[in-house]
Enzyme design. Sequence first.
Site, PDB file in Angstrom:
ATOM      1  CB  SER A   1       2.039   3.867  -8.579  1.00 24.84           C
ATOM      2  OG  SER A   1       1.480   4.230  -7.335  1.00 24.84           O
TER       3      SER A   1
ATOM      4  N   GLY B   1       3.760   6.413  -0.355  1.00 18.66           N
ATOM      5  CA  GLY B   1       4.267   6.000  -1.663  1.00 18.66           C
ATOM      6  C   GLY B   1       4.607   4.517  -1.636  1.00 18.66           C
TER       7      GLY B   1
ATOM      8  CB  SER C   1      -0.916   0.015   1.227  1.00 16.36           C
ATOM      9  OG  SER C   1      -1.607   1.244   1.331  1.00 16.36           O
ATOM     10  CG  HIS C   2       0.476   4.485  -2.722  1.00 15.70           C
ATOM     11  ND1 HIS C   2      -0.043   3.418  -3.405  1.00 15.70           N
ATOM     12  CD2 HIS C   2       1.144   5.238  -3.634  1.00 15.70           C
ATOM     13  CE1 HIS C   2       0.266   3.519  -4.686  1.00 15.70           C
ATOM     14  NE2 HIS C   2       0.992   4.617  -4.850  1.00 15.70           N
ATOM     15  CB  SER C   3      -1.067   4.402   3.743  1.00 15.05           C
ATOM     16  OG  SER C   3      -1.153   4.480   5.150  1.00 15.05           O
TER      17      SER C   3
END
Length: 238
Positions: A70, A43, A9-11
């Site tokens: 992404s 990110g 995850s981005h977090s």
Amino acid sequence: MSVGLVIVSHSPKIAEGVRDLAAQMAADVTIVPAGGTDDGGIGTSLEVVMAAVESAQSGDGVVVLTDLGSAVMTAESVLEFLDDDARALVRVPDAPLVEGAVAAAVAAQGGADLDRVAADASAAGSAGTASAGGPSSGVATGTDAAGTVTQDEPGATGTFILINTVGLHARPAAKLAQALGGLDAETRVNGVDGASVTMLMTLAAGQGASLTVESTGPDAERAIETVGDLVGRGFDED
């Protein structure tokens, strides 16, 4: 050993939270969060995901679950850096992060192989469109509301009333899916796949709800008895 999971995850907090949720369904499965960048920011990081894949690998393979686009690109980039043998033991299914992680964890806990774990994660994405209607055709009938099992080729059926306070929520659904997934039978509960935790959860069956169970295959009668036992014990919940 079992198939391992990586949550990308981005977090960092989301990755850890999904890991914690999935771990409630699969105490014996290695689930590694891979959230955020190298410095813990928002990110994704090739290095973080690569390390997580290596950590989750027990020899049975790793399924990588991702959130945004992404993150998928980062996971696929990791595959490019692996040698052929290592790459063959990693899957990045097109699956929702939370539902896919729970479904994959339950499948892995039940001893499913790499491709089955990845397939169950992918199937979780379509669980919301599943029919929660009545029984399907082609299976014997003749079960009373008290839970009597009837077997008459090609299968068996049973009807059971949920007695636990919160009904078929995540943990009971996971127990039921794990139990049925280990049997040589195809079992449907109120029309959905009984071996899929996410499909069972779409039923939103609360206390007092009736479960109509239909099963075919060598273990059909055992499948019905398994459901009856778990429901009768209230899934061992207080």
